[in-house]
Structure formats: structure tokens, C-alpha cells
Design an enzyme around this catalytic site. Structure first.
Site, mmCIF file in Angstrom:
data_model
loop_
_atom_site.group_PDB
_atom_site.id
_atom_site.type_symbol
_atom_site.label_atom_id
_atom_site.label_comp_id
_atom_site.label_asym_id
_atom_site.label_seq_id
_atom_site.Cartn_x
_atom_site.Cartn_y
_atom_site.Cartn_z
ATOM 1 N N PRO A 86 0.707 -1.148 -0.001
ATOM 2 C CA PRO A 86 -0.129 0.101 -0.287
ATOM 3 C C PRO A 86 0.800 1.204 0.092
ATOM 4 O O PRO A 86 1.901 1.163 0.322
ATOM 5 C CB PRO A 86 -0.823 -0.013 1.404
ATOM 6 C CG PRO A 86 -0.755 -1.360 1.935
ATOM 7 C CD PRO A 86 0.649 -1.809 1.114
ATOM 8 N N CYS A 87 0.148 2.310 -0.549
ATOM 9 C CA CYS A 87 0.724 3.512 -0.610
ATOM 10 C C CYS A 87 0.303 4.926 -0.301
ATOM 11 O O CYS A 87 0.214 5.760 -0.610
ATOM 12 C CB CYS A 87 0.946 3.430 -2.304
ATOM 13 S SG CYS A 87 -0.746 3.255 -2.676
ATOM 14 N N GLN A 88 -0.884 4.560 0.783
ATOM 15 C CA GLN A 88 -1.170 5.671 1.253
ATOM 16 C C GLN A 88 -0.599 7.100 1.783
ATOM 17 O O GLN A 88 -0.972 8.132 1.278
ATOM 18 C CB GLN A 88 -2.267 5.373 2.331
ATOM 19 C CG GLN A 88 -3.805 4.938 1.918
ATOM 20 C CD GLN A 88 -3.417 3.622 2.018
ATOM 21 O OE1 GLN A 88 -2.661 3.016 1.858
ATOM 22 N NE2 GLN A 88 -4.782 2.759 2.073
ATOM 23 N N GLY A 89 0.435 6.742 2.173
ATOM 24 C CA GLY A 89 1.625 7.963 2.627
ATOM 25 C C GLY A 89 2.024 8.507 1.559
ATOM 26 O O GLY A 89 2.563 9.920 1.830
ATOM 27 N N TYR A 90 2.390 7.794 0.564
ATOM 28 C CA TYR A 90 3.033 8.718 -0.457
ATOM 29 C C TYR A 90 2.167 8.843 -2.186
ATOM 30 O O TYR A 90 2.886 9.315 -3.027
ATOM 31 C CB TYR A 90 4.549 8.339 -0.999
ATOM 32 C CG TYR A 90 4.597 6.764 -0.668
ATOM 33 C CD1 TYR A 90 4.977 6.337 0.387
ATOM 34 C CD2 TYR A 90 4.458 6.059 -1.711
ATOM 35 C CE1 TYR A 90 5.205 4.918 0.466
ATOM 36 C CE2 TYR A 90 4.551 4.762 -1.910
ATOM 37 C CZ TYR A 90 5.056 4.106 -0.512
ATOM 38 O OH TYR A 90 5.107 2.877 -0.532
#
Ligand SMILES: C[S@@+](CC[C@H](N)C(=O)[O-])C[C@H]1O[C@@H](n2cnc3c(N)ncnc32)[C@H](O)[C@@H]1O
Length: 326
Positions: A86-90
Site C-alpha cells: 500500500p501507498c497511502q502515505g505517498y
């Protein structure tokens, strides 16, 4: 695949016996691409129950382990490992906090890599991972994979260049086990101005679907943030990126055009009816066939699993370009 698999899993049969393990598998976009490239996906994993429901309704032959990857303590043997952590932070749409805990799930991918020791691996992630402020996090991932014994290379690819009716730029990281002494060559575009075929359009992708599929599209009002940019493309263009949040889904081309009225401010050209793409249309624009959506969840979760998916054609192109080391 069983004969009752709903999706077209046929494809190149160059390496019919190569086994793949998939992590962060979602509803199966990446894994459908693997099937089409001739791989057998022997295990999939995700924490989201509805992702498993959709996956199993459409790709029934894989052993899908539902749960937090951090609690998976063993993996089957495989020649290929894939994962789209997952990639929510970036991501552009996420919180952009590079130090959020979720961003360290790549270490779980590294753990599986060391346990399985596949001949190759493929990772897909959002283009935001390549931004300068995320460089330390990106470099940490590459270091992790190199230390595991892989020759690692990466490239930003656009799904539209591989026959998907959507602009969707993603980072693809590929590793080949160092003992092969080989370097991965990324596929060249098959569609677009410098390729043999033209881009696939929204019109082609949505052919045969109803104009106004009541109950299948999000009818929340178009709030100021939605109208802070142009969310619409014409029938003869590729779609804007299909996102996982129902609220931010792009407009269907039947909607009136949006005109720019000032900085971050768009308005509809007239009062005609406007709507977002339905979740079923979103699946077509991601390059799935006609997916079966089980009833166990509602519209927002359906949009979510589709928006999270990797376009199968993109993953197929990347997997098909792996050297024949199986
Ligand atoms: C980018 S999506 C993967 C999309 C998928 N490869 C596809 O093509 O459909 C990332 C996935 O990671 C899953 N995920 C997030 N945290 C997880 C965890 N701790 N363990 C397992 N899966 C997790 C999410 O539910 C989401 O489906």
C-alpha cells in the site's frame, strides 16, 4: 484456471508451469495479468475481505489467505513473487506522510522474498514514490531487495501505453536473482503515438454498457474539492486515473464539460445531468473484463477494490518481459 473462471485468463503460454506468490493481491488485477502471461498464482493474500470475495468470484483457483500479511508465517515455493504494497502515505491522494507505519509494509515483502527466494520479483507502486521527498523511503526499499540478493531495476510506466483506456502512471520495480547475472528489460509501449496501435479510448472500453446504470454510480454532490480540477475526458480519449475513493471518481463523458473559471475552480458548462463512472465502468477502464461483484459489500467498497487494482494488461506486459529463467 477452472473452466468456470469468469475472466479471460488466456494469454501467452510460454511458461505455463511457473508458480507465482502474490501479496497485497486485492481483487486480482495484478494476478489476472500474471495468469494472462502464463503463470500459475498459487497463493494470494490481502487484509480486505471484499477483495478476497471479488478475487475468488473471478479467479477461483488460487489459495487466497485473508489476513494481515504480518501474520502470514509461511509461504509456498514459487519462481516469482509479486506485491503491490500500500501507498497511502505517498500517493497523490493520500496523506503524504512518508513515515506512516503503512509505508513499511515493504519490509513484509522483503521477508517473503528471503523466505521464498524466487527467481524474480515484481512490485507495483504509485508514482509518488519517485518524488524527491520520498527518496529515502524508496532507496530503503531498493536496498532491502538488493541485500536479499537481487539485481533491481525500476521504471515509471503508463498503463495507457499497454492498451488500457486510462492514464495511470505507476512505478514498477523488478528484481532478478543475482546468480542469473541478467538485467531486466522493460517492455516498450504497444499503444500510443510511438507504437503500432492507437491509445484505447473510453468509448472502446465501455462499449455495450448502459448509459445510466442506476444504483451503480456514486451520486454524492460534486463538492468544491471535486470541482477544483477537470475530472472529465471525452469519449475518444483515455480516461483520467481511476481512483479508489468513490467521491473522486472521474466524470462519465455523458456529463457536461467542465470549464475553468479560475485557479482550482471548475464549473459545468450547462445544467445537463452529470455523473461519475460506475464501479462496473471503472473495472472496464482498468482493463478487467466484466467482473462479477459479490453482494457481500456495497458500492463504496466495490469502487475501492477496483481503484486499488493494477491494470491486468500492464502487469501482463511486465511479467511477459521477464527472461525465460523458469
Ligand atoms: C495497491 S492495493 C493492491 C492491488 C492488487 N495488487 C490488485 O491488482 O488488485 C494494496 C492492497 O494492500 C492491502 N493491504 C493493506 N495492508 C495490508 C496488510 N497489513 N496485510 C495484507 N494486505 C494489506 C490492501 O487491502 C490493498 O488491497
Amino acid at each position: 484456471m477452472k473452466s468456470n473462471a469468469r475472466l479471460n485468463t488466456s494469454g501467452q503460454k510460454r511458461r505455463p508451469k511457473a508458480r507465482a506468490v502474490s501479496l497485497f493481491s486485492g481483487c486480482g488485477g495484478s494476478d489476472l495479468g500474471l495468469h494472462q502471461a502464463g503463470f500459475e498464482v498459487v497463493m494470494a493474500n490481502d487484509i480486505l475481505a471484499y477483495a478476497k470475495d471479488v478475487y475468488e468470484a473471478n479467479l477461483p483457483d488460487t489459495n487466497y489467505v485473508l489476513g494481515d500479511v504480518r501474520e502470514v508465517d509461511s509461504f509456498p515455493s514459487a519462481q516469482l513473487l509479486v506485491g503491490c504494497y500500500p501507498c497511502q502515505g505517498y500517493s497523490q491522494g493520500g496523506a503524504r506522510e512518508a513515515d506512516r507505519g503503512i509505508n513499511y509494509l515493504f519490509a513484509e515483502f522483503g521477508r517473503a522474498l528471503r523466505a521464498i527466494r524466487p527467481k524474480a520479483f515484481i512490485v507495483e507502486n504509485v508514482s509518488g514514490l519517485m518524488r524527491a521527498d520520498n527518496a529515502p523511503l524508496f532507496q530503503r526499499q531498493i536496498r532491502n531487495f538488493r541485500q536479499a540478493g537481487y539485481h533491481v531495476t525500476w521504471k515509471l510506466l503508463n498503463a495507457a501505453d499497454f492498451g488500457v483506456a486510462q492514464d495511470r502512471a505507476r512505478v514498477i520495480i523488478v528484481g532478478l536473482r543475482s546468480d542469473f547475472g541478467l538485467k531486466y528489460e522493460f517492455p516498450t509501449p504497444t499503444h500510443g503515438p510511438n507504437a503500432l496501435l492507437p491509445y484505447k479510448t473510453i468509448r472502446e472500453a465501455l462499449a455495450g454498457l448502459p448509459d445510466w446504470p442506476e444504483g451503480e454510480f456514486n451520486i454524492e454532490p460534486f463538492h468544491w474539492y471535486y470541482l477544483s480540477r477537470n475530472r472529465r475526458r471525452e469519449w475518444n480519449e483515455t480516461s483520467k486515473t481511476i481512483v479508489s475513493r468513490a467521491r473522486h471518481m472521474p466524470l462519465h463523458p455523458l456529463s457536461p464539460p467542465l470549464i475553468c473559471k479560475g485557479p482550482d475552480h471548475f464549473e459545468f458548462m450547462h445544467d445537463g445531468p452529470a455523473r461519475r463512472f460506475s464501479y462496473r465502468e471503472a473495472a472496464r477502464l482498468q482493463g478487467f473484463g466484466d467482473l462479477e461483484f459479490p453482494d457481500s459489500c456495497g458500492m463504496h467498497t466495490r469502487y475501492k477494490v477496483i481503484g486499488n487494482a493494477v491494470p491486468p494488461a500492464l502487469f501482463k506486459a511486465v511479467a511477459s518481459s521477464l527472461p525465460n529463467i523458469w
